[in-house]
Design a protein around this motif. Structure first.
Motif, PDB file in Angstrom:
ATOM      1  N   HIS A   1     -13.462  25.152  50.410  1.00  0.00           N
ATOM      2  CA  HIS A   1     -12.254  24.444  49.980  1.00  0.00           C
ATOM      3  C   HIS A   1     -11.288  24.257  51.149  1.00  0.00           C
ATOM      4  O   HIS A   1     -10.077  24.421  51.015  1.00  0.00           O
ATOM      5  CB  HIS A   1     -11.583  25.240  48.843  1.00  0.00           C
ATOM      6  N   VAL A   2     -11.837  23.894  52.324  1.00  0.00           N
ATOM      7  CA  VAL A   2     -10.992  23.742  53.513  1.00  0.00           C
ATOM      8  C   VAL A   2     -10.163  22.466  53.397  1.00  0.00           C
ATOM      9  O   VAL A   2      -8.938  22.478  53.512  1.00  0.00           O
ATOM     10  CB  VAL A   2     -11.853  23.714  54.800  1.00  0.00           C
ATOM     11  N   ILE A   3     -10.863  21.345  53.164  1.00  0.00           N
ATOM     12  CA  ILE A   3     -10.167  20.072  52.914  1.00  0.00           C
ATOM     13  C   ILE A   3     -10.655  19.540  51.567  1.00  0.00           C
ATOM     14  O   ILE A   3     -11.755  18.992  51.464  1.00  0.00           O
ATOM     15  CB  ILE A   3     -10.436  19.032  54.018  1.00  0.00           C
ATOM     16  N   PRO A   4      -9.871  19.725  50.507  1.00  0.00           N
ATOM     17  CA  PRO A   4     -10.283  19.207  49.193  1.00  0.00           C
ATOM     18  C   PRO A   4      -9.955  17.717  49.074  1.00  0.00           C
ATOM     19  O   PRO A   4      -8.931  17.253  49.570  1.00  0.00           O
ATOM     20  CB  PRO A   4      -9.450  20.035  48.211  1.00  0.00           C
ATOM     21  N   LEU A   5     -10.834  16.988  48.422  1.00  0.00           N
ATOM     22  CA  LEU A   5     -10.642  15.550  48.210  1.00  0.00           C
ATOM     23  C   LEU A   5     -11.065  15.238  46.774  1.00  0.00           C
ATOM     24  O   LEU A   5     -12.218  15.467  46.408  1.00  0.00           O
ATOM     25  CB  LEU A   5     -11.495  14.754  49.207  1.00  0.00           C
ATOM     26  N   THR A   6     -10.141  14.729  45.978  1.00  0.00           N
ATOM     27  CA  THR A   6     -10.443  14.429  44.577  1.00  0.00           C
ATOM     28  C   THR A   6     -10.507  12.925  44.369  1.00  0.00           C
ATOM     29  O   THR A   6      -9.565  12.202  44.721  1.00  0.00           O
ATOM     30  CB  THR A   6      -9.376  15.026  43.644  1.00  0.00           C
ATOM     31  N   LEU A   7     -11.637  12.450  43.823  1.00  0.00           N
ATOM     32  CA  LEU A   7     -11.806  11.028  43.545  1.00  0.00           C
ATOM     33  C   LEU A   7     -11.382  10.734  42.110  1.00  0.00           C
ATOM     34  O   LEU A   7     -11.849  11.401  41.182  1.00  0.00           O
ATOM     35  CB  LEU A   7     -13.263  10.609  43.753  1.00  0.00           C
ATOM     36  N   PRO A   8     -10.516   9.749  41.906  1.00  0.00           N
ATOM     37  CA  PRO A   8     -10.025   9.469  40.551  1.00  0.00           C
ATOM     38  C   PRO A   8     -11.092   8.796  39.697  1.00  0.00           C
ATOM     39  O   PRO A   8     -11.899   8.007  40.209  1.00  0.00           O
ATOM     40  CB  PRO A   8      -8.854   8.511  40.799  1.00  0.00           C
ATOM     41  N   PRO A   9     -11.118   9.061  38.398  1.00  0.00           N
ATOM     42  CA  PRO A   9     -12.039   8.339  37.516  1.00  0.00           C
ATOM     43  C   PRO A   9     -11.595   6.883  37.401  1.00  0.00           C
ATOM     44  O   PRO A   9     -10.433   6.552  37.637  1.00  0.00           O
ATOM     45  CB  PRO A   9     -11.907   9.077  36.183  1.00  0.00           C
ATOM     46  N   LEU A  10     -12.529   6.021  37.021  1.00  0.00           N
ATOM     47  CA  LEU A  10     -12.237   4.589  36.968  1.00  0.00           C
ATOM     48  C   LEU A  10     -11.160   4.252  35.948  1.00  0.00           C
ATOM     49  O   LEU A  10     -10.379   3.323  36.144  1.00  0.00           O
ATOM     50  CB  LEU A  10     -13.528   3.813  36.663  1.00  0.00           C
ATOM     51  N   ARG A  11     -11.066   5.040  34.877  1.00  0.00           N
ATOM     52  CA  ARG A  11     -10.040   4.754  33.849  1.00  0.00           C
ATOM     53  C   ARG A  11      -8.631   4.975  34.383  1.00  0.00           C
ATOM     54  O   ARG A  11      -7.654   4.495  33.799  1.00  0.00           O
ATOM     55  CB  ARG A  11     -10.283   5.627  32.614  1.00  0.00           C
ATOM     56  N   GLU A  12      -8.515   5.706  35.513  1.00  0.00           N
ATOM     57  CA  GLU A  12      -7.202   5.933  36.119  1.00  0.00           C
ATOM     58  C   GLU A  12      -6.921   4.957  37.258  1.00  0.00           C
ATOM     59  O   GLU A  12      -5.901   5.066  37.934  1.00  0.00           O
ATOM     60  CB  GLU A  12      -7.101   7.377  36.629  1.00  0.00           C
TER      61      GLU A  12
ATOM     62  N   ASN B   1     -10.343  -2.870  29.787  1.00  0.00           N
ATOM     63  CA  ASN B   1      -9.899  -1.953  28.725  1.00  0.00           C
ATOM     64  C   ASN B   1     -10.937  -0.921  28.324  1.00  0.00           C
ATOM     65  O   ASN B   1     -10.623   0.014  27.589  1.00  0.00           O
ATOM     66  CB  ASN B   1      -9.473  -2.756  27.486  1.00  0.00           C
ATOM     67  N   TYR B   2     -12.152  -1.077  28.808  1.00  0.00           N
ATOM     68  CA  TYR B   2     -13.206  -0.115  28.478  1.00  0.00           C
ATOM     69  C   TYR B   2     -12.913   1.227  29.164  1.00  0.00           C
ATOM     70  O   TYR B   2     -12.333   1.270  30.254  1.00  0.00           O
ATOM     71  CB  TYR B   2     -14.559  -0.677  28.926  1.00  0.00           C
ATOM     72  N   ALA B   3     -13.310   2.315  28.546  1.00  0.00           N
ATOM     73  CA  ALA B   3     -12.949   3.657  29.044  1.00  0.00           C
ATOM     74  C   ALA B   3     -13.760   4.086  30.272  1.00  0.00           C
ATOM     75  O   ALA B   3     -13.346   4.973  31.003  1.00  0.00           O
ATOM     76  CB  ALA B   3     -13.135   4.686  27.936  1.00  0.00           C
ATOM     77  N   TRP B   4     -14.927   3.522  30.512  1.00  0.00           N
ATOM     78  CA  TRP B   4     -15.805   3.841  31.652  1.00  0.00           C
ATOM     79  C   TRP B   4     -16.076   5.333  31.814  1.00  0.00           C
ATOM     80  O   TRP B   4     -15.721   5.940  32.836  1.00  0.00           O
ATOM     81  CB  TRP B   4     -15.236   3.271  32.957  1.00  0.00           C
ATOM     82  N   PRO B   5     -16.729   5.937  30.823  1.00  0.00           N
ATOM     83  CA  PRO B   5     -17.069   7.364  30.962  1.00  0.00           C
ATOM     84  C   PRO B   5     -18.017   7.631  32.126  1.00  0.00           C
ATOM     85  O   PRO B   5     -18.027   8.723  32.686  1.00  0.00           O
ATOM     86  CB  PRO B   5     -17.730   7.700  29.615  1.00  0.00           C
ATOM     87  N   GLY B   6     -18.829   6.624  32.496  1.00  0.00           N
ATOM     88  CA  GLY B   6     -19.746   6.790  33.632  1.00  0.00           C
ATOM     89  C   GLY B   6     -19.187   6.290  34.943  1.00  0.00           C
ATOM     90  O   GLY B   6     -19.881   6.237  35.962  1.00  0.00           O
ATOM     91  N   ASN B   7     -17.903   5.880  34.914  1.00  0.00           N
ATOM     92  CA  ASN B   7     -17.167   5.486  36.112  1.00  0.00           C
ATOM     93  C   ASN B   7     -17.803   4.311  36.865  1.00  0.00           C
ATOM     94  O   ASN B   7     -18.376   3.435  36.245  1.00  0.00           O
ATOM     95  CB  ASN B   7     -16.950   6.708  37.000  1.00  0.00           C
ATOM     96  N   VAL B   8     -17.672   4.297  38.204  1.00  0.00           N
ATOM     97  CA  VAL B   8     -18.100   3.131  38.994  1.00  0.00           C
ATOM     98  C   VAL B   8     -19.606   2.890  38.852  1.00  0.00           C
ATOM     99  O   VAL B   8     -20.057   1.748  38.816  1.00  0.00           O
ATOM    100  CB  VAL B   8     -17.717   3.320  40.480  1.00  0.00           C
ATOM    101  N   ARG B   9     -20.363   3.967  38.736  1.00  0.00           N
ATOM    102  CA  ARG B   9     -21.813   3.809  38.578  1.00  0.00           C
ATOM    103  C   ARG B   9     -22.128   3.024  37.299  1.00  0.00           C
ATOM    104  O   ARG B   9     -22.988   2.142  37.287  1.00  0.00           O
ATOM    105  CB  ARG B   9     -22.497   5.173  38.539  1.00  0.00           C
ATOM    106  N   GLU B  10     -21.415   3.342  36.210  1.00  0.00           N
ATOM    107  CA  GLU B  10     -21.636   2.633  34.956  1.00  0.00           C
ATOM    108  C   GLU B  10     -21.222   1.170  35.078  1.00  0.00           C
ATOM    109  O   GLU B  10     -21.935   0.273  34.593  1.00  0.00           O
ATOM    110  CB  GLU B  10     -20.849   3.301  33.819  1.00  0.00           C
ATOM    111  N   LEU B  11     -20.096   0.906  35.732  1.00  0.00           N
ATOM    112  CA  LEU B  11     -19.646  -0.478  35.920  1.00  0.00           C
ATOM    113  C   LEU B  11     -20.684  -1.274  36.707  1.00  0.00           C
ATOM    114  O   LEU B  11     -21.009  -2.418  36.356  1.00  0.00           O
ATOM    115  CB  LEU B  11     -18.298  -0.493  36.648  1.00  0.00           C
ATOM    116  N   ARG B  12     -21.210  -0.667  37.751  1.00  0.00           N
ATOM    117  CA  ARG B  12     -22.239  -1.344  38.561  1.00  0.00           C
ATOM    118  C   ARG B  12     -23.454  -1.687  37.710  1.00  0.00           C
ATOM    119  O   ARG B  12     -23.994  -2.800  37.793  1.00  0.00           O
ATOM    120  CB  ARG B  12     -22.648  -0.447  39.729  1.00  0.00           C
ATOM    121  N   ASN B  13     -23.895  -0.749  36.888  1.00  0.00           N
ATOM    122  CA  ASN B  13     -25.056  -0.986  36.030  1.00  0.00           C
ATOM    123  C   ASN B  13     -24.777  -2.082  35.002  1.00  0.00           C
ATOM    124  O   ASN B  13     -25.652  -2.910  34.710  1.00  0.00           O
ATOM    125  CB  ASN B  13     -25.456   0.310  35.304  1.00  0.00           C
ATOM    126  N   VAL B  14     -23.555  -2.094  34.460  1.00  0.00           N
ATOM    127  CA  VAL B  14     -23.179  -3.106  33.473  1.00  0.00           C
ATOM    128  C   VAL B  14     -23.200  -4.501  34.090  1.00  0.00           C
ATOM    129  O   VAL B  14     -23.720  -5.457  33.498  1.00  0.00           O
ATOM    130  CB  VAL B  14     -21.776  -2.787  32.880  1.00  0.00           C
TER     131      VAL B  14
END
Length: 450
Positions: free
Chosen positions: A310-321, A358-371
């Motif tokens: 946990h030296v440099i933490p980096l958090t990626l936001p979910p697509l719904r945010e 408006n979709y919730a994208w539970p699978g995030n960017v990967r799901e959007l790409r597949n869609v």
């Protein structure tokens, strides 16, 4: 019709005209474009003017000999292969030429088949090196920071952080839900670091049972366990001087975490069943879709290992945010799959884009790409419509919830309820609500006034 491949270009350097003519005819008959040079000086001038795949040069020429032609070729066009021809019994000249970078040498008298074989092999090597360099270039471009798509405030913050930390050698912990692009970001960090020309090794820790993971990471010696029929170098060693990416690090068992911690503290690897330790220099990037602080409290993840990574933490936001990025990402993936699937879809209908946003994208960017890939592959429309999207049926239920199920209401009333629901969802933000509905803010204002 497939474009005709250009003939390989050979610069033929030979001061004896009769010998040069023999080589010239042989090469032309076998599909090479040949430029002649009667001496070393002319050859060097030609190298400055034109690109050649290969230089075939005699060594013994005056005043500029073949060795000087070789030296200049390495300076002017280092990607060009050089084959030298030595006199009978003068192998030492050929060996010296190879030390200076020649691909190979041939001793006079030259056998035609051997000459053609060496030239063909030299050009194949040059083409292979070029393809590898192009692949490396494409990878660099693919994982450049500007290829991480996003204009939302949260993604701009992420891009600022990774541009700062790429040049460091610090350990990084990337956290985020599945599909947010953790490996893409990790690879971008590697490709923009001082280690970019060294190995990139990615390991999914959740894909192995303990005994196999230890062997995969640290290697094993022959006979260490049943099935260990030969020594095996571990992935940690393979990543020496490069970057080791440990995905799903939270899936590691506690005993395996101890072994990883020992390596991180000592930078030493000991193969399973072995006794010798080996020093390894790697940069570690770890990733997880779990909350590691909670895992530490639950005693499923070691606290000492947590602080070590946990030296440099980096958090990626979910697509719904990061709703502002949905349209940008959708068009990015549309371009990608138009190219891959040889389609020419021109965009998205307003209604389709509203649904995507408006979709919730539970699978995030990967799901959007597949869609988007599915929509591009299956649509028969000029633009992607709502019916091309897999969650269209759930969108239809919105209208049922607004009273369009069994109750018969006017279209104006239905629109009014829909706007009220979107405004409520947007917390009164007219600009955001207008974007979600695919209309201008002025149009929304007029509708609210009615």
């Amino acid at each position: 019709m497939e474009a005709r491949r250009p003939l390989p270009c050979v610069l033929l350097v030979e001061d004896q005209e009769n010998v040069r003519q023999v080589f010239l005819n042989l090469l032309k008959r076998n599909g090479y474009a040949v430029t002649e040079a009667a001496n070393g000086k002319t050859a060097i001038e030609q190298l400055k003017k034109k690109h050649f795949d290969l230089v075939l040069t005699d060594l013994r020429m005056e005043p500029v000999d073949g060795m000087e032609v070789l030296r200049q070729a390495r300076k002017i066009a280092p990607e060009t292969e050089v084959v030298v021809i030595t006199g009978f019994g003068t192998v030492s000249g050929g060996v010296e030429a190879m030390k200076l970078g020649a691909y190979d040498y041939l001793e006079k008298p030259v056998e035609s088949e051997k000459l053609l074989f060496i030239i063909r092999r030299a050009i194949e090597k040059k083409e292979l090196v070029y393809k590898v360099e192009q692949l490396q270039k494409e990878l660099r471009e693919k994982y450049a920071f500007d290829h991480i798509v996003g204009k939302s405030e949260k993604m701009i913050d992420v891009l600022k952080i990774i541009s700062q930390i790429a040049s460091t050698d610090s350990t990084i912990l990337i956290q985020g839900e599945s599909g947010t692009g953790k490996e893409l970001v990790a690879r971008a960090i590697h490709e923009n670091s001082a280690r970019k020309n060294q190995p990139w090794v990615a390991v999914n820790c959740g894909g192995f049972v303990d005994s196999l993971l230890e062997s995969e990471l640290f290697g094993h010696v022959k006979g260490a366990f049943t099935g260990a029929i030969r020594d095996k170098i571990g992935l940690v060693q393979q990543a020496h001087r490069g970057t080791l990416f440990l995905d799903e690090i939270s899936e590691m068992s506690l005993p395996m975490q101890v072994k990883l911690l020992r390596f991180l503290e000592s930078s030493e690897v000991r193969q399973v069943g072995g006794s010798a330790s080996m020093q390894v220099d790697v940069r570690l990037i770890a990733a997880t879709n779990k909350d590691l602080r909670k895992a530490v409290k639950a005693k499923t993840f070691r606290e000492d290992l947590f602080y070590r990574i946990h030296v440099i933490p980096l958090t990626l936001p979910p697509l719904r945010e990061r709703k502002d990025d949905v349209e940008l990402l959708s068009h990015h993936f549309l371009e990608e799959f138009n190219r891959k699937l040889n389609k020419s879809i021109k965009g998205f209908s307003k209604r389709a884009m509203v649904l995507l946003r408006n979709y919730a994208w539970p699978g995030n960017v990967r799901e959007l790409r597949n869609v988007i890939e599915r929509a591009v592959a299956l649509t028969r429309n000029e633009k992607i419509q709502t019916e091309d999207l897999p969650f269209y049926d759930s969108d239809q239920r919105i209208f049922q919830s607004l009273g369009a199920g069994n109750a018969v209401i006017s279209l104006r009333e239905l629109e009014k309820r829909y706007i009220q629901q979107i405004m409520q969802k947007a917390k009164g933000d007219q600009k955001k609500a207008a974007e979600w509905m695919g209309i201008s803010q002025t149009t929304l204002w007029r509708k609210l006034k009615k």
